[in-house]
Write an enzyme that holds these catalytic residues in place. Sequence first.
Site, PDB file in Angstrom:
ATOM      1  N   ASP A 174      20.273 -22.520 -45.241  1.00  0.00           N
ATOM      2  CA  ASP A 174      20.008 -23.665 -46.104  1.00  0.00           C
ATOM      3  C   ASP A 174      18.498 -23.802 -46.315  1.00  0.00           C
ATOM      4  O   ASP A 174      17.725 -23.813 -45.351  1.00  0.00           O
ATOM      5  CB  ASP A 174      20.564 -24.942 -45.472  1.00  0.00           C
ATOM      6  CG  ASP A 174      20.556 -26.107 -46.449  1.00  0.00           C
ATOM      7  OD1 ASP A 174      21.545 -26.259 -47.175  1.00  0.00           O
ATOM      8  OD2 ASP A 174      19.557 -26.847 -46.473  1.00  0.00           O
ATOM      9  N   ILE A 175      18.079 -23.889 -47.581  1.00  0.00           N
ATOM     10  CA  ILE A 175      16.653 -24.035 -47.893  1.00  0.00           C
ATOM     11  C   ILE A 175      16.193 -25.433 -47.478  1.00  0.00           C
ATOM     12  O   ILE A 175      16.790 -26.438 -47.876  1.00  0.00           O
ATOM     13  CB  ILE A 175      16.382 -23.806 -49.391  1.00  0.00           C
ATOM     14  CG1 ILE A 175      16.850 -22.412 -49.810  1.00  0.00           C
ATOM     15  CG2 ILE A 175      14.895 -23.988 -49.704  1.00  0.00           C
ATOM     16  CD1 ILE A 175      16.777 -22.165 -51.299  1.00  0.00           C
ATOM     17  N   HIS A 187      13.504 -28.762 -62.039  1.00  0.00           N
ATOM     18  CA  HIS A 187      14.634 -27.877 -61.750  1.00  0.00           C
ATOM     19  C   HIS A 187      14.357 -26.411 -62.098  1.00  0.00           C
ATOM     20  O   HIS A 187      14.959 -25.516 -61.504  1.00  0.00           O
ATOM     21  CB  HIS A 187      15.883 -28.366 -62.487  1.00  0.00           C
ATOM     22  CG  HIS A 187      16.442 -29.635 -61.906  1.00  0.00           C
ATOM     23  ND1 HIS A 187      17.246 -29.654 -60.793  1.00  0.00           N
ATOM     24  CD2 HIS A 187      16.278 -30.929 -62.264  1.00  0.00           C
ATOM     25  CE1 HIS A 187      17.578 -30.891 -60.492  1.00  0.00           C
ATOM     26  NE2 HIS A 187      17.002 -31.696 -61.370  1.00  0.00           N
ATOM     27  N   ASP A 191      15.062 -23.559 -59.550  1.00  0.00           N
ATOM     28  CA  ASP A 191      15.848 -22.345 -59.830  1.00  0.00           C
ATOM     29  C   ASP A 191      15.086 -21.096 -59.403  1.00  0.00           C
ATOM     30  O   ASP A 191      15.679 -20.141 -58.875  1.00  0.00           O
ATOM     31  CB  ASP A 191      16.175 -22.265 -61.318  1.00  0.00           C
ATOM     32  CG  ASP A 191      17.243 -23.260 -61.738  1.00  0.00           C
ATOM     33  OD1 ASP A 191      17.862 -23.885 -60.848  1.00  0.00           O
ATOM     34  OD2 ASP A 191      17.455 -23.423 -62.960  1.00  0.00           O
ATOM     35  N   GLU A 217      21.812 -25.246 -52.486  1.00  0.00           N
ATOM     36  CA  GLU A 217      20.753 -24.438 -51.876  1.00  0.00           C
ATOM     37  C   GLU A 217      21.224 -23.709 -50.631  1.00  0.00           C
ATOM     38  O   GLU A 217      20.425 -23.293 -49.798  1.00  0.00           O
ATOM     39  CB  GLU A 217      19.552 -25.337 -51.527  1.00  0.00           C
ATOM     40  CG  GLU A 217      19.809 -26.355 -50.440  1.00  0.00           C
ATOM     41  CD  GLU A 217      20.337 -27.670 -50.944  1.00  0.00           C
ATOM     42  OE1 GLU A 217      20.102 -28.698 -50.278  1.00  0.00           O
ATOM     43  OE2 GLU A 217      20.983 -27.698 -52.021  1.00  0.00           O
ATOM     44  N   ARG A 237      14.994 -12.260 -38.748  1.00  0.00           N
ATOM     45  CA  ARG A 237      14.262 -11.486 -39.757  1.00  0.00           C
ATOM     46  C   ARG A 237      14.323 -12.168 -41.109  1.00  0.00           C
ATOM     47  O   ARG A 237      13.316 -12.259 -41.828  1.00  0.00           O
ATOM     48  CB  ARG A 237      14.855 -10.078 -39.869  1.00  0.00           C
ATOM     49  CG  ARG A 237      14.377  -9.103 -38.794  1.00  0.00           C
ATOM     50  CD  ARG A 237      15.088  -7.775 -38.890  1.00  0.00           C
ATOM     51  NE  ARG A 237      15.162  -7.274 -40.260  1.00  0.00           N
ATOM     52  CZ  ARG A 237      15.978  -6.303 -40.654  1.00  0.00           C
ATOM     53  NH1 ARG A 237      16.804  -5.751 -39.799  1.00  0.00           N
ATOM     54  NH2 ARG A 237      15.970  -5.894 -41.893  1.00  0.00           N
TER      55      ARG A 237
END
Length: 296
Positions: A174-175, A187, A191, A217, A237
């Site tokens: 999850d960002i 947006h 994107d 996300e 990583r």
Amino acid sequence: MKGNSTSKVIGIESYRLVGQSNNAPVDITSLAIKLQQTLEITPLLQTFCHEAAKLIPCDSVKYTNEQTQLNYQTGQSRAHLCRYLLELEDETLGEIECTRNTPFSIKETEQIERLLSLLIYPLRNALLYQKAVAEAHRDPLTQINNRAAFDEALAREICSYKRHQATFSLMVIDIDHFKQVNDTYGHITGDNVLKAVAQTIRNTIRRSDEVFRYGGEEFVVILSNTEVAGARFIAERVRLEIKQLIIKNHEKIKVTASIGVSASNMASDVNDTLHHADIALYKAKEQGRNKVIVCP
């Protein structure tokens, strides 16, 4: 000793000649009917190769399509070959190669060309079907697999685990603070962040692993035949590679991600593997984000 070879382009005119021919053997009519019965590439090629080898003795028949990276072969390649490029309305459909130990006669190559002309339309339809299926499973923004594709892939992994105890692991990514990125920069920039993260994940994981956009996300990676220790290493990583990302806008935007990891053999019920990875993800967020947490 090097064998002889023949190369030729088979296209729409050859197809029409077959349809107009009054001398076409009954076997060709039977083959034409069989080729119309599937839209799946592999069964279509299996049918063609099997029927063609009965009519024209061959040691191998091979189909290749560089554009779609499709390869199919039955039998073992020999010295003498006939190679045909298949085309329809200026579209290349791939290449068929027939081989055997003895040279092909002119009559036999004409018969092969007749058979290949019957393959052209069914093959084109199968390629279009395959493309439609692939697009239905692809996220249009990031160009990686979507949630529908993930559901199918996860079902296969669970089935394999139940039958063969083939351990798999999941990474849920999850960002961090993605809503803030959208609210601050818009947006379009959001994107760009999603596309950059998706590409980074795909470039970092192994070729045998699959990455999916799960929603918003959030991304999920399936690591086949992977125990939790290996999954943790790969997740770390991925986290470090995402951390090094810099998205250029009016100012440079840095990105981090939180990752939850779980393995199928760690859950009392393999169907809960994704749920456990989700729990690990939320723990990573609770502990300050930009972390990898493995569900115990």
